[in-house]
Design a protein around this motif. Sequence first.
Motif, mmCIF file in Angstrom:
data_model
loop_
_atom_site.group_PDB
_atom_site.id
_atom_site.type_symbol
_atom_site.label_atom_id
_atom_site.label_comp_id
_atom_site.label_asym_id
_atom_site.label_seq_id
_atom_site.Cartn_x
_atom_site.Cartn_y
_atom_site.Cartn_z
ATOM 1 N N VAL A 104 15.854 63.841 50.371
ATOM 2 C CA VAL A 104 16.762 63.579 49.807
ATOM 3 C C VAL A 104 18.085 63.739 49.474
ATOM 4 O O VAL A 104 19.191 64.075 49.673
ATOM 5 C CB VAL A 104 17.639 62.187 51.009
ATOM 6 C CG1 VAL A 104 18.735 61.861 51.722
ATOM 7 C CG2 VAL A 104 16.174 62.007 52.534
ATOM 8 N N PRO A 105 17.777 63.466 48.191
ATOM 9 C CA PRO A 105 19.423 63.515 46.781
ATOM 10 C C PRO A 105 18.905 65.078 47.116
ATOM 11 O O PRO A 105 20.590 65.744 46.853
ATOM 12 C CB PRO A 105 18.447 63.114 45.916
ATOM 13 C CG PRO A 105 17.455 61.382 46.725
ATOM 14 C CD PRO A 105 16.878 62.370 47.712
ATOM 15 N N ILE A 106 18.115 65.663 46.891
ATOM 16 C CA ILE A 106 18.229 67.477 46.701
ATOM 17 C C ILE A 106 18.839 67.830 47.849
ATOM 18 O O ILE A 106 19.916 68.351 47.861
ATOM 19 C CB ILE A 106 17.275 68.035 46.314
ATOM 20 C CG1 ILE A 106 16.398 67.374 45.097
ATOM 21 C CG2 ILE A 106 17.656 69.452 46.724
ATOM 22 C CD1 ILE A 106 15.000 67.919 44.789
ATOM 23 N N SER A 107 19.233 67.428 49.230
ATOM 24 C CA SER A 107 19.651 68.347 50.152
ATOM 25 C C SER A 107 21.164 67.936 50.357
ATOM 26 O O SER A 107 21.641 68.458 49.767
ATOM 27 C CB SER A 107 19.238 67.333 51.491
ATOM 28 O OG SER A 107 17.305 67.642 51.941
ATOM 29 N N LEU A 108 20.961 66.582 50.124
ATOM 30 C CA LEU A 108 22.399 65.781 49.887
ATOM 31 C C LEU A 108 23.437 66.495 48.876
ATOM 32 O O LEU A 108 24.407 66.807 49.041
ATOM 33 C CB LEU A 108 22.787 64.811 50.019
ATOM 34 C CG LEU A 108 22.750 63.859 51.357
ATOM 35 C CD1 LEU A 108 22.666 62.454 51.369
ATOM 36 C CD2 LEU A 108 22.534 64.021 52.575
ATOM 37 N N LEU B 9 28.432 74.105 52.813
ATOM 38 C CA LEU B 9 28.729 73.544 54.138
ATOM 39 C C LEU B 9 29.805 72.134 54.213
ATOM 40 O O LEU B 9 30.692 71.912 55.150
ATOM 41 C CB LEU B 9 26.866 72.691 54.733
ATOM 42 C CG LEU B 9 26.223 74.044 55.177
ATOM 43 C CD1 LEU B 9 25.083 73.179 56.225
ATOM 44 C CD2 LEU B 9 26.334 74.834 56.150
ATOM 45 N N TYR B 10 29.674 71.599 52.934
ATOM 46 C CA TYR B 10 31.015 70.687 52.621
ATOM 47 C C TYR B 10 32.056 71.294 52.126
ATOM 48 O O TYR B 10 31.985 72.668 51.889
ATOM 49 C CB TYR B 10 30.750 69.935 51.617
ATOM 50 C CG TYR B 10 29.121 68.801 51.250
ATOM 51 C CD1 TYR B 10 28.517 68.533 52.443
ATOM 52 C CD2 TYR B 10 28.089 68.439 50.388
ATOM 53 C CE1 TYR B 10 27.843 67.895 53.299
ATOM 54 C CE2 TYR B 10 27.358 67.844 50.975
ATOM 55 C CZ TYR B 10 27.149 67.882 51.380
ATOM 56 O OH TYR B 10 25.490 67.302 51.397
ATOM 57 N N CYS C 192 22.602 79.920 58.294
ATOM 58 C CA CYS C 192 21.731 78.608 59.434
ATOM 59 C C CYS C 192 21.320 77.625 59.088
ATOM 60 O O CYS C 192 20.331 76.268 59.959
ATOM 61 C CB CYS C 192 21.143 79.759 60.506
ATOM 62 S SG CYS C 192 20.606 79.237 62.122
ATOM 63 N N PHE C 193 20.192 77.919 58.477
ATOM 64 C CA PHE C 193 18.997 77.158 57.859
ATOM 65 C C PHE C 193 19.337 75.700 57.318
ATOM 66 O O PHE C 193 18.788 74.708 57.852
ATOM 67 C CB PHE C 193 17.378 78.051 57.097
ATOM 68 C CG PHE C 193 16.918 78.969 57.698
ATOM 69 C CD1 PHE C 193 16.420 78.831 59.260
ATOM 70 C CD2 PHE C 193 15.961 79.675 57.399
ATOM 71 C CE1 PHE C 193 15.504 79.476 59.864
ATOM 72 C CE2 PHE C 193 15.366 80.150 57.534
ATOM 73 C CZ PHE C 193 15.017 80.143 58.984
ATOM 74 N N LEU C 194 20.174 76.119 57.113
ATOM 75 C CA LEU C 194 20.657 74.740 56.472
ATOM 76 C C LEU C 194 21.302 73.837 56.897
ATOM 77 O O LEU C 194 21.815 72.561 57.327
ATOM 78 C CB LEU C 194 21.818 75.229 54.635
ATOM 79 C CG LEU C 194 21.002 75.996 54.157
ATOM 80 C CD1 LEU C 194 22.840 76.677 52.861
ATOM 81 C CD2 LEU C 194 20.189 74.775 52.920
ATOM 82 N N LYS C 195 22.510 74.660 58.065
ATOM 83 C CA LYS C 195 22.365 73.766 59.482
ATOM 84 C C LYS C 195 21.725 72.877 60.222
ATOM 85 O O LYS C 195 21.916 72.466 60.569
ATOM 86 C CB LYS C 195 23.492 74.722 59.864
ATOM 87 C CG LYS C 195 24.957 75.366 59.156
ATOM 88 C CD LYS C 195 25.311 76.257 60.745
ATOM 89 C CE LYS C 195 26.591 77.063 59.734
ATOM 90 N NZ LYS C 195 27.724 78.205 59.768
ATOM 91 N N PHE D 220 21.734 69.568 60.696
ATOM 92 C CA PHE D 220 22.090 68.496 62.175
ATOM 93 C C PHE D 220 20.389 68.253 62.496
ATOM 94 O O PHE D 220 20.758 67.213 63.559
ATOM 95 C CB PHE D 220 22.932 69.180 62.999
ATOM 96 C CG PHE D 220 24.565 69.362 61.953
ATOM 97 C CD1 PHE D 220 24.359 68.201 61.620
ATOM 98 C CD2 PHE D 220 24.117 70.443 61.604
ATOM 99 C CE1 PHE D 220 26.153 68.912 61.517
ATOM 100 C CE2 PHE D 220 26.111 70.367 60.875
ATOM 101 C CZ PHE D 220 26.797 69.824 60.615
ATOM 102 N N VAL D 221 19.121 68.790 61.980
ATOM 103 C CA VAL D 221 18.293 68.518 62.763
ATOM 104 C C VAL D 221 16.598 68.033 61.427
ATOM 105 O O VAL D 221 16.266 66.944 62.376
ATOM 106 C CB VAL D 221 17.443 69.402 63.213
ATOM 107 C CG1 VAL D 221 16.141 69.698 63.760
ATOM 108 C CG2 VAL D 221 18.710 70.685 64.390
ATOM 109 N N GLN D 222 16.316 68.396 60.276
ATOM 110 C CA GLN D 222 15.449 67.826 59.928
ATOM 111 C C GLN D 222 15.720 66.960 59.076
ATOM 112 O O GLN D 222 15.133 65.810 58.709
ATOM 113 C CB GLN D 222 15.435 69.543 58.864
ATOM 114 C CG GLN D 222 14.924 70.358 59.277
ATOM 115 C CD GLN D 222 14.867 71.739 57.323
ATOM 116 O OE1 GLN D 222 15.361 71.205 56.914
ATOM 117 N NE2 GLN D 222 14.305 72.341 58.373
#
Length: 166
Positions: free
Chosen positions: A18-22, A29-30, A71-74, A78-80
């Motif tokens: 989670v921290p790495i993703s965010l 995307l931000y 696209c994968f990052l979105k 929003f999914v993963q």
Amino acid sequence: MSQFAGRRLEQVWFWFFVPISLTLDLQSLYPPSLLAATPFPAFMKWYTTFSRDPIILGAMSPDPAWDWLRCFLKMEAFVQLPSFFIGAYGLYKTLILAYGASTATTLVPTLNALLTDKSTPPLSTMELANLLGSYIPFLLFPLGMALDMGVKLIKLVQVAEGRKSV
């Protein structure tokens, strides 16, 4: 008592993923205004200078050749991430299967892009080894979660089918 339904390994993965993703993966995307007063841009600059990670650099670039990655990052945002949060919290545990399969699937083309990268200058053997060492766990752990949950679901179905025939 915690509502976190995951086993110990899933809990460790949660606090790693989670921290790495965010803070790293989803920065592209931000909105820039959201990042302006945070240490995230400095962290990104440090990371990309240190690692020369062509995947993250590609995600941050406007180059349309990296649209597949954005696209994968979105999908990650929003999914993963929601699937992992909901599944790990135990509200709908089978979402761990969706999270694991989706994440592992996105890592295959990502690793391919890393291995076929044409950076100038080329990545050194050590840089490539470091990057593979940081990306491969994002393939193996989610894949393991998906396989584990798949086996559990198969066993549940077999038990249910056994009860029906009695």
